[in-house]
Structures are given as structure tokens and as C-alpha cells.
Design a protein around this motif. Structure first.
Motif, PDB file in Angstrom:
ATOM      1  N   PRO A  28       0.834  -1.204   0.000  1.00 22.95           N
ATOM      2  CA  PRO A  28       0.000   0.000   0.000  1.00 22.95           C
ATOM      3  C   PRO A  28       0.867   1.253   0.000  1.00 22.95           C
ATOM      4  N   ARG A  29       0.345   2.300  -0.601  1.00 24.68           N
ATOM      5  CA  ARG A  29       1.084   3.569  -0.648  1.00 24.68           C
ATOM      6  C   ARG A  29       0.235   4.686  -0.069  1.00 24.68           C
ATOM      7  N   GLY A  30       0.878   5.782   0.272  1.00 21.97           N
ATOM      8  CA  GLY A  30       0.170   6.968   0.734  1.00 21.97           C
ATOM      9  C   GLY A  30       0.117   7.144   2.241  1.00 21.97           C
ATOM     10  N   TRP A  31       0.727   6.215   2.973  1.00 24.82           N
ATOM     11  CA  TRP A  31       0.653   6.313   4.428  1.00 24.82           C
ATOM     12  C   TRP A  31       1.410   7.516   4.974  1.00 24.82           C
ATOM     13  N   GLU A  32       2.289   8.118   4.186  1.00 23.96           N
ATOM     14  CA  GLU A  32       2.975   9.327   4.675  1.00 23.96           C
ATOM     15  C   GLU A  32       2.008  10.502   4.822  1.00 23.96           C
ATOM     16  N   TYR A  33       0.787  10.348   4.281  1.00 22.57           N
ATOM     17  CA  TYR A  33      -0.233  11.398   4.376  1.00 22.57           C
ATOM     18  C   TYR A  33      -1.278  11.090   5.442  1.00 22.57           C
ATOM     19  N   GLN A  34      -1.037  10.072   6.255  1.00 22.75           N
ATOM     20  CA  GLN A  34      -1.995   9.687   7.288  1.00 22.75           C
ATOM     21  C   GLN A  34      -2.214  10.824   8.276  1.00 22.75           C
ATOM     22  N   VAL A  35      -3.439  10.937   8.744  1.00 20.33           N
ATOM     23  CA  VAL A  35      -3.748  11.963   9.738  1.00 20.33           C
ATOM     24  C   VAL A  35      -3.011  11.656  11.032  1.00 20.33           C
ATOM     25  N   PRO A  36      -2.750  12.668  11.856  1.00 20.08           N
ATOM     26  CA  PRO A  36      -2.066  12.418  13.131  1.00 20.08           C
ATOM     27  C   PRO A  36      -2.976  11.677  14.112  1.00 20.08           C
ATOM     28  N   ASN A  37      -2.373  11.161  15.177  1.00 21.90           N
ATOM     29  CA  ASN A  37      -3.144  10.481  16.209  1.00 21.90           C
ATOM     30  C   ASN A  37      -4.205  11.414  16.774  1.00 21.90           C
ATOM     31  N   ALA A  38      -5.416  10.877  16.932  1.00 19.29           N
ATOM     32  CA  ALA A  38      -6.509  11.659  17.502  1.00 19.29           C
ATOM     33  C   ALA A  38      -7.570  10.708  18.032  1.00 19.29           C
ATOM     34  N   PRO A  39      -8.119  11.008  19.215  1.00 21.76           N
ATOM     35  CA  PRO A  39      -9.229  10.193  19.706  1.00 21.76           C
ATOM     36  C   PRO A  39     -10.509  10.560  18.959  1.00 21.76           C
ATOM     37  N   LEU A  40     -11.378   9.585  18.776  1.00 22.03           N
ATOM     38  CA  LEU A  40     -12.660   9.813  18.110  1.00 22.03           C
ATOM     39  C   LEU A  40     -13.773   9.264  18.988  1.00 22.03           C
ATOM     40  N   MET A  41     -14.824  10.023  19.136  1.00 16.69           N
ATOM     41  CA  MET A  41     -16.004   9.546  19.846  1.00 16.69           C
ATOM     42  C   MET A  41     -17.169   9.609  18.871  1.00 16.69           C
ATOM     43  N   LEU A  42     -17.778   8.459  18.618  1.00 18.79           N
ATOM     44  CA  LEU A  42     -18.864   8.371  17.660  1.00 18.79           C
ATOM     45  C   LEU A  42     -20.167   8.060  18.390  1.00 18.79           C
ATOM     46  N   PRO A  43     -21.149   8.962  18.300  1.00 17.18           N
ATOM     47  CA  PRO A  43     -22.426   8.666  18.952  1.00 17.18           C
ATOM     48  C   PRO A  43     -23.118   7.522  18.222  1.00 17.18           C
ATOM     49  N   THR A  44     -23.752   6.658  18.954  1.00 18.72           N
ATOM     50  CA  THR A  44     -24.469   5.536  18.366  1.00 18.72           C
ATOM     51  C   THR A  44     -25.885   5.497  18.918  1.00 18.72           C
ATOM     52  N   ALA A  45     -26.781   4.902  18.146  1.00 19.55           N
ATOM     53  CA  ALA A  45     -28.157   4.750  18.591  1.00 19.55           C
ATOM     54  C   ALA A  45     -28.266   3.498  19.450  1.00 19.55           C
ATOM     55  N   PRO A  46     -29.156   3.500  20.438  1.00 22.68           N
ATOM     56  CA  PRO A  46     -29.339   2.287  21.243  1.00 22.68           C
ATOM     57  C   PRO A  46     -29.909   1.170  20.374  1.00 22.68           C
ATOM     58  N   PRO A  47     -29.608  -0.082  20.698  1.00 25.01           N
ATOM     59  CA  PRO A  47     -30.099  -1.196  19.875  1.00 25.01           C
ATOM     60  C   PRO A  47     -31.607  -1.171  19.677  1.00 25.01           C
ATOM     61  N   SER A  48     -32.357  -0.695  20.655  1.00 30.62           N
ATOM     62  CA  SER A  48     -33.815  -0.663  20.518  1.00 30.62           C
ATOM     63  C   SER A  48     -34.261   0.256  19.380  1.00 30.62           C
ATOM     64  N   ALA A  49     -33.453   1.254  19.050  1.00 27.06           N
ATOM     65  CA  ALA A  49     -33.801   2.166  17.967  1.00 27.06           C
ATOM     66  C   ALA A  49     -33.419   1.589  16.604  1.00 27.06           C
ATOM     67  N   ILE A  50     -32.543   0.613  16.588  1.00 27.33           N
ATOM     68  CA  ILE A  50     -32.075   0.024  15.339  1.00 27.33           C
ATOM     69  C   ILE A  50     -32.857  -1.241  14.996  1.00 27.33           C
TER      70      ILE A  50
END
Length: 58
Positions: A28-50
């Protein structure tokens, strides 16, 4: 809520490189353009809503 990380800490480069070797594909190529380390928090729906039962709305 799902907590992930982006950047080198994610291990994506190593995972992609492993699978490319596994299937005999070019490195694979292009990893020199990878974003820097960063935490991510992704909101999710409760299983009852899905996972609703058929015929039940709301």
C-alpha cells in the motif's frame, strides 16, 4: 458511544500491509499522508432504535 482513534495508533497501516502481503498484492502507498493520532467519539443509537420488531412503529 463508540471510542476509537485515528492516525498511527489505529494500526490501520500495519493491517493493510499485512493483508496486501497475504493476498500477494503490491504494498500500500500513501501512508505518509496519514492523519495524526486523535481520539474519536462516535455517537451511536441504542439497539432498541435500530432493531425494531415488524409492525411496531414509534
Amino acid at each position: 458511544m463508540c471510542i476509537w482513534c485515528a492516525g498511527p495508533w489505529s494500526g490501520a497501516k500495519e493491517t493493510q500491509t499485512f493483508f496486501h502481503k497475504l493476498i500477494g498484492y503490491q504494498p500500500p502507498r500513501g501512508w505518509e499522508y496519514q492523519v495524526p493520532n486523535a481520539p474519536l467519539m462516535l455517537p451511536t443509537a441504542p439497539p432498541s432504535a435500530i432493531h425494531r420488531k415488524p409492525g411496531r412503529h414509534g
